[in-house]
Design an enzyme around this catalytic site. Structure first.
Site, PDB file in Angstrom:
ATOM      1  N   SER A 207       0.883  -1.211  -0.070  1.00 29.05           N
ATOM      2  CA  SER A 207       0.012  -0.096   0.013  1.00 29.05           C
ATOM      3  C   SER A 207       0.918   1.374   0.027  1.00 29.05           C
ATOM      4  O   SER A 207       0.472   2.236  -0.526  1.00 29.05           O
ATOM      5  CB  SER A 207      -1.159  -0.009   1.398  1.00 29.05           C
ATOM      6  OG  SER A 207      -1.707  -1.119   1.294  1.00 29.05           O
ATOM      7  N   HIS A 254       0.386   4.388   4.154  1.00 29.94           N
ATOM      8  CA  HIS A 254      -0.497   5.102   3.240  1.00 29.94           C
ATOM      9  C   HIS A 254       0.020   6.781   2.977  1.00 29.94           C
ATOM     10  O   HIS A 254       0.253   7.234   2.030  1.00 29.94           O
ATOM     11  CB  HIS A 254      -1.749   5.107   3.471  1.00 29.94           C
ATOM     12  CG  HIS A 254      -2.497   3.721   3.038  1.00 29.94           C
ATOM     13  ND1 HIS A 254      -3.923   3.449   2.963  1.00 29.94           N
ATOM     14  CD2 HIS A 254      -2.004   2.519   2.988  1.00 29.94           C
ATOM     15  CE1 HIS A 254      -4.107   2.272   2.837  1.00 29.94           C
ATOM     16  NE2 HIS A 254      -2.983   1.539   3.093  1.00 29.94           N
TER      17      HIS A 254
END
Length: 303
Positions: A207, A254
């Site tokens: 991610s 993220h």
């Protein structure tokens, strides 16, 4: 990544011409574009455009391909960011997806395999021997965790995002720059997770690197003056999921990857030609330096 259409003129405008849609790329008929090859004047999309001394050219013109009537340039064909044009603009994206899938399959067959890849800041105190956390010197976990996935939905979402975002970026940046963006963004996400997450919590997944591609895609679209609303909407949706407490997502990865992707992406697509390599790889080095500093400071705090 469609360009915003122009505002149509009203029916009462005297002598006005009817609104016309943008032309479509001659190699990708489904993509509207306002850019044309400076040599043959055919419309080209970002995936097809090659940076030239003036404007952009299509792949056929820079290679002297059939149907153009032009001789090849003396210099090697270059992408928007100065990378070498590749026959398969998605090769690295396919390889990265293949590596992630291979690691996932091995992990499904032998679950203990993931124990050696997951990012863990520090193993709990006695009776365990702290030998496998980043704080104990296992810095490689910052890297290996980028290719590890446990749930099918997790790898499916990440690989679909990688395919959707990676191909255009690989074509626009070139393979070396694209790989640097992917890996450094992933490391930045891992480093921020190491700094902010609980030391004994585990984190895994691509991610951070994917959000780096999100950030670089936004920078590239703005550079090409494309409509930013689709990528912004998709990013907002992803951030909503990121901060949803019920999703159990490492939001630190993220955010770290996103910030790194914006910084590196800006350096990649806005670097002036005369100092292109210095600025592009300098931006990568800057983010890597931040990763090292964060890791050292967090390690000193935990040990």
């Amino acid at each position: 990544m469609d360009q915003a259409p122009g505002s149509p003129k009203g029916p009462d405008d005297q002598g006005s011409q009817p609104a016309q849609s943008l032309p479509v790329c001659y190699r990708h008929p489904g993509r509207e574009t306002g850019i044309r090859c400076t040599r043959c004047e055919r419309p080209i999309c970002p995936e097809c455009m090659v940076s030239a001394s003036v404007g952009f050219q299509c792949p056929e013109c820079v290679r002297g391909g059939s149907g153009t009537g032009h001789a090849p340039d003396a210099s090697r064909p270059r992408t928007l960011a100065g990378g070498t044009i590749a026959a398969d603009p998605r090769l690295l994206t396919k390889i990265l997806i293949g590596i992630n899938l291979a690691v996932f399959l091995v992990g499904q067959i032998r679950s203990s395999f993931l124990d050696h890849l997951v990012l863990v800041g520090q193993w709990p105190p006695a009776p365990f021997t702290p030998t496998e956390g980043v704080a104990e010197g296992q810095w490689y976990l910052l890297f290996t965790s980028m290719f590890a996935h446990e749930a099918i939905w997790h790898i499916a979402f990440n690989m679909l995002s990688l395919w959707w975002l990676g191909g255009p970026l690989e074509a626009a940046l070139g393979r070396v720059r694209y790989l640097a963006l992917y890996l450094v963004s992933g490391l930045a996400g891992s480093a921020l997770t190491y700094v902010l997450a609980a030391p004994s919590s585990g984190s895994l997944g691509a991610s951070g690197a994917i959000f780096g591609l999100f950030g670089a895609t936004a920078v590239l679209m703005r550079r090409l003056r494309y409509d930013m609303r689709p990528i912004i909407a998709l990013l907002v949706i992803n951030l909503i999921f990121t901060f949803n407490p019920g999703m159990n997502i490492a939001w630190q990865a993220h955010i770290g990857g996103l910030v790194a992707g914006v910084v590196i992406g800006y350096g990649m697509v806005h670097a002036p030609r005369e100092r292109r390599a210095l600025i592009q790889y300098g931006s990568c080095a800057l983010v890597l330096a931040a990763v090292v500093v964060m890791t050292l400071l967090r390690t000193a705090q935990l040990t």
